[in-house]
Write an enzyme that holds these catalytic residues in place. Structure first.
Site, PDB file in Angstrom:
ATOM      1  N   TYR A  19       0.701  -1.248   0.071  1.00  0.00           N
ATOM      2  CA  TYR A  19      -0.100  -0.055  -0.063  1.00  0.00           C
ATOM      3  C   TYR A  19       0.878   1.282  -0.080  1.00  0.00           C
ATOM      4  CZ  TYR A  19      -4.429  -2.561   0.716  1.00  0.00           C
ATOM      5  OH  TYR A  19      -5.616  -3.410   0.540  1.00  0.00           O
ATOM      6  N   LYS A  62     -18.663  -8.352   2.564  1.00  0.00           N
ATOM      7  CA  LYS A  62     -18.064  -8.613   1.078  1.00  0.00           C
ATOM      8  C   LYS A  62     -17.173  -9.707   1.277  1.00  0.00           C
ATOM      9  CE  LYS A  62     -16.064  -5.762  -1.842  1.00  0.00           C
ATOM     10  NZ  LYS A  62     -15.853  -4.411  -2.271  1.00  0.00           N
ATOM     11  N   LYS A  64     -14.264 -11.755  -1.171  1.00  0.00           N
ATOM     12  CA  LYS A  64     -13.522 -11.814  -2.400  1.00  0.00           C
ATOM     13  C   LYS A  64     -13.745 -13.208  -2.854  1.00  0.00           C
ATOM     14  CE  LYS A  64     -11.289  -7.818  -2.062  1.00  0.00           C
ATOM     15  NZ  LYS A  64     -11.053  -7.008  -3.115  1.00  0.00           N
ATOM     16  N   ASP A  97     -16.635 -10.173  -4.782  1.00  0.00           N
ATOM     17  CA  ASP A  97     -15.850  -9.331  -5.597  1.00  0.00           C
ATOM     18  C   ASP A  97     -15.020 -10.194  -6.203  1.00  0.00           C
ATOM     19  OD1 ASP A  97     -14.043  -7.216  -6.662  1.00  0.00           O
ATOM     20  OD2 ASP A  97     -13.560  -6.359  -4.530  1.00  0.00           O
ATOM     21  N   ASN A 133     -12.349  -9.070  -8.365  1.00  0.00           N
ATOM     22  CA  ASN A 133     -11.547  -8.068  -9.047  1.00  0.00           C
ATOM     23  C   ASN A 133     -10.755  -8.441 -10.353  1.00  0.00           C
ATOM     24  OD1 ASN A 133     -10.635  -8.489  -5.654  1.00  0.00           O
ATOM     25  ND2 ASN A 133     -10.219  -6.609  -6.593  1.00  0.00           N
ATOM     26  N   GLU A 169     -13.943   0.779  -9.505  1.00  0.00           N
ATOM     27  CA  GLU A 169     -12.994   1.335  -8.698  1.00  0.00           C
ATOM     28  C   GLU A 169     -11.793   1.294  -9.985  1.00  0.00           C
ATOM     29  OE1 GLU A 169     -12.302  -2.342  -6.240  1.00  0.00           O
ATOM     30  OE2 GLU A 169     -10.409  -2.219  -6.692  1.00  0.00           O
ATOM     31  N   ASP A 214     -14.624   6.044  -7.181  1.00  0.00           N
ATOM     32  CA  ASP A 214     -13.252   5.710  -6.571  1.00  0.00           C
ATOM     33  C   ASP A 214     -12.766   7.359  -6.385  1.00  0.00           C
ATOM     34  OD1 ASP A 214     -10.738   3.875  -5.928  1.00  0.00           O
ATOM     35  OD2 ASP A 214     -10.339   5.935  -6.504  1.00  0.00           O
ATOM     36  N   HIS A 273     -16.075   2.669  -3.880  1.00  0.00           N
ATOM     37  CA  HIS A 273     -14.923   1.734  -3.611  1.00  0.00           C
ATOM     38  C   HIS A 273     -14.136   2.470  -2.611  1.00  0.00           C
ATOM     39  CE1 HIS A 273     -10.592   0.873  -4.226  1.00  0.00           C
ATOM     40  NE2 HIS A 273     -11.029  -0.138  -3.864  1.00  0.00           N
ATOM     41  N   ALA A 274     -13.525   2.058  -1.337  1.00  0.00           N
ATOM     42  CA  ALA A 274     -12.723   2.556  -0.618  1.00  0.00           C
ATOM     43  C   ALA A 274     -11.846   1.433  -0.031  1.00  0.00           C
ATOM     44  CB  ALA A 274     -13.583   3.276   0.775  1.00  0.00           C
ATOM     45  N   GLU A 318     -18.057   1.608   1.049  1.00  0.00           N
ATOM     46  CA  GLU A 318     -16.986   0.452   1.630  1.00  0.00           C
ATOM     47  C   GLU A 318     -16.205   0.835   2.524  1.00  0.00           C
ATOM     48  OE1 GLU A 318     -14.455  -1.241  -1.641  1.00  0.00           O
ATOM     49  OE2 GLU A 318     -13.921  -3.046  -0.405  1.00  0.00           O
TER      50      GLU A 318
END
Lengths: 407, 407
Positions: free
Chosen positions: B7, B187, B189, B217, B219, B272, B295, B322-323, B353
């Site tokens: 990140y 949620k 994944k 989700d 992705n 997002e 986003d 989206h967050a 989110e």
């Protein structure tokens, strides 16, 4: 839309341990070229020390790095950078094989060609097996088509007469020269002023006669409604296609424009800013374009352009590449020639753009004879910039920059 | 698709001559953060020394530079960079006004709001006049909605229970905690292994009961056909939405998936990674999404997100941002609260989110109480990173990097 281009390129040299080199580039119009350079640097760890023997794997490696994907995925600056690197790997590979890229591709087996493609996100429009079938179907006649390319080259059209800002008499003179030089198609830029465009289009049509095609190019200036109004006003002069009528992201907008212009017989073309195979797929699915304009460096190089050639063949649409800029003519001619030899097998309604600008900086420049690109014969992708040019114009140390006040 | 995020953020400080500051950022997951930095540097000449009094003009200045547009237009790295700068200008402006951004926006006149939007390429779906009418229609009740936001906050959902790789017992424990904490939606994944996903979804549904919504989700992992097969297998456990089933560029693919899942009552969500207002426009025109996931930093900041909020309101689709990441919760809460106060005026099916991660690095962190974001009251965009964090983690000089082998 591009009032003050400052033609630039981020240039890549791949060097192997045995001293072989491959050359690639991505074209920009000035500001931001350094961002492409930074993007190439960010991809370099995926290249240095690793092999490029499997060019399909190499291209996927550069476009599917999980952290880099966050910045796109598969679009914009990072994709321009991937294009430069992937095209350099093709240049290197073709030099090693002693063949020009177009011929290297044309000589491959269909099974090798489909392995070059990243099939992700394509299967609702084209599967690997369908692509294989298309390529096998194009095998008969391949040698004759290669012989024809070697003899006659590949048809070109010229944008030289049509830049905005040229006086009418210059437009007339250049249009006459284009016809005398053997071009069957010219292109005019439009979209700044409707009355000007009507006058210029009428003048161009009167100059070249009924048999020469005149394409027009709006460089993304319009919304859907404006595109329809503007092109309806130009329709009496029979424009062959309208290029980039609106945003390159607007698949449904292009579809609406195409539907609106169908009765007038005006085709819709786009692609020089279409970001990847996924958007090309949809332009074809939505019947949004008549003409598929690939660019050698906008998508992720040779590999992604093969996917786009296969999609265009599946949907029966002609590919007419965007060129000009820095080195785009040199590179993209290989892709069209491969398409004719081994993918679509067709030349009807197919032409490669030609702009007579900056070719003197390339070691193996594009050559036009009688309105057609000569087939390159030198090994590689025609991508190498001459050493003297690199010395003179490299940023920021080249002498050419010394005279720039705020370079 | 994002197996090893690191990140990161490219962080911007705008400073005025009088010493005021505004803070903005764009989030990345590691490699390529330095390319965003280079892109911000490339835009800096358009910012330094020029005013930001007219934030509509400022945003258009950053996104329509003719040379920079060549690298997109309006997408990828350059758009992430524009987002950081535009959001910083909003932070600065809101601090000067002594209001949080959501309240600054909610207090504006409709005529001021529509002037913030870049209307280019939107008119076939939404005109400036239609947007004005929408905003005027949302005026009644605005003060009551603002009061409600101040009292109750804005509903959130949590992704915490559902990361791939969590053991089943951790999933169960976190799902129970989420329900106990007041969340009405969680949620999971999905997309790595179908049998795993079926087991996890069944377990989650059994844990939270019938009344809690469970979104899933993928992705971007699937092609269209795979998305339909996979989600059909999960349908018995009533997923509320499938998020990012395929490429964010694939408008027609999302439309096909939505049509296919309509009988099962599964909604389609994406955004997002949707690059700009033009793609959001088409997702709405093509009925490709049920849920619009903005986003804060992917598109060109507050201004372009206002365009997307207006498009969503026109088409009657809920916006569920989206967050997560770095600072995305902090920023995007302002946009949803503005939407409720002054654009859609609705809360039904709307949730932001929430990921409980990295908030301690922000001076004015997002706060969740009883499954809802508290309305920010501090002036600005909640975008300022704490000085101690900047000292510790700034690349490459922060002490945190000293322990990284190959930083």
């Amino acid at each position: 839309m591009n009032p003050d281009p400052d033609y630039s390129a981020a240039y890549v040299v791949l060097r192997t341990e045995d001293g072989s080199e491959g050359y690639g580039l991505t074209f920009t119009i000035g500001r931001g070229n350094e961002v492409c350079r930074a993007a190439i640097d960010a991809l370099a760890p995926l290249v240095i020390g690793d092999g490029i023997d499997d060019l399909g794997e190499f291209a996927r490696r550069l476009t599917h790095d999980s952290q880099i994907r966050w910045l796109g995925p598969e679009k914009g600056v990072m994709h321009l950078a991937a294009a430069a690197l992937i095209n350099a790997a093709w240049d290197l590979t073709a030099r090693a094989a002693g063949k020009p890229v177009w011929r290297l591709l044309a000589d491959m087996e269909p099974e090798q060609i489909v392995d070059l493609v990243d099939w992700r996100y394509l299967s609702d429009a084209l599967t690997r097996d369908e692509a294989l079938a298309l390529l096998h179907a194009a095998r008969p006649g391949r040698e004759q088509r290669i012989a024809r390319l070697m003899a006659d080259g590949y048809p070109a059209y010229t944008t030289s007469p049509g830049w905005l800002g040229y006086h009418d008499d210059k437009l007339v003179r250049l249009a006459k020269e284009a016809v005398a030089d053997g071009y069957q198609q010219i292109k005019l830029k439009v979209g700044a002023d409707l009355a000007d465009d009507v006058r210029r289009m009428e003048l161009a049509r009167r100059t070249v006669g009924d048999d020469i095609r005149i394409a027009v190019d709006a460089n993304q200036r319009w919304d859907v409604g404006t595109a329809l109004e503007w092109m309806t006003a130009l329709a009496p002069y029979r424009p062959w296609w309208i290029e980039e009528p609106t945003s390159p992201d607007d698949i449904l907008g292009h579809a609406a424009i195409r539907r609106g212009l169908l009765p007038a017989g005006i085709k819709v073309a786009t692609g020089e800013h279409v970001q990847n195979r996924i958007v090309f797929k949809q332009l074809l699915q939505a019947e949004a374009v008549d003409i598929v304009q690939i660019d050698a460096c906008r998508v992720a190089g040779v590999n992604e352009n093969i996917a786009i050639l296969l999609l265009a063949a599946k949907f029966g649409k002609p590919v007419c590449p965007h060129a000009g800029g820095v080195g785009l003519c040199e590179l993209v001619q290989h892709l069209s020639m491969f398409d004719y030899a081994a993918v679509s097998g067709r030349l009807d309604d197919r032409v490669i753009e030609f702009v007579d600008h900056l070719h003197e900086h390339f070691e193996d420049p594009a050559v036009i004879v009688n309105g057609a690109y000569r087939a390159p014969t030198a090994p590689g992708f025609s991508a190498r910039i001459r050493p003297a040019t690199l010395r003179e114009f490299s940023y920021p140390d080249g002498p050419a920059w010394a005279s720039e006040g705020d370079a």
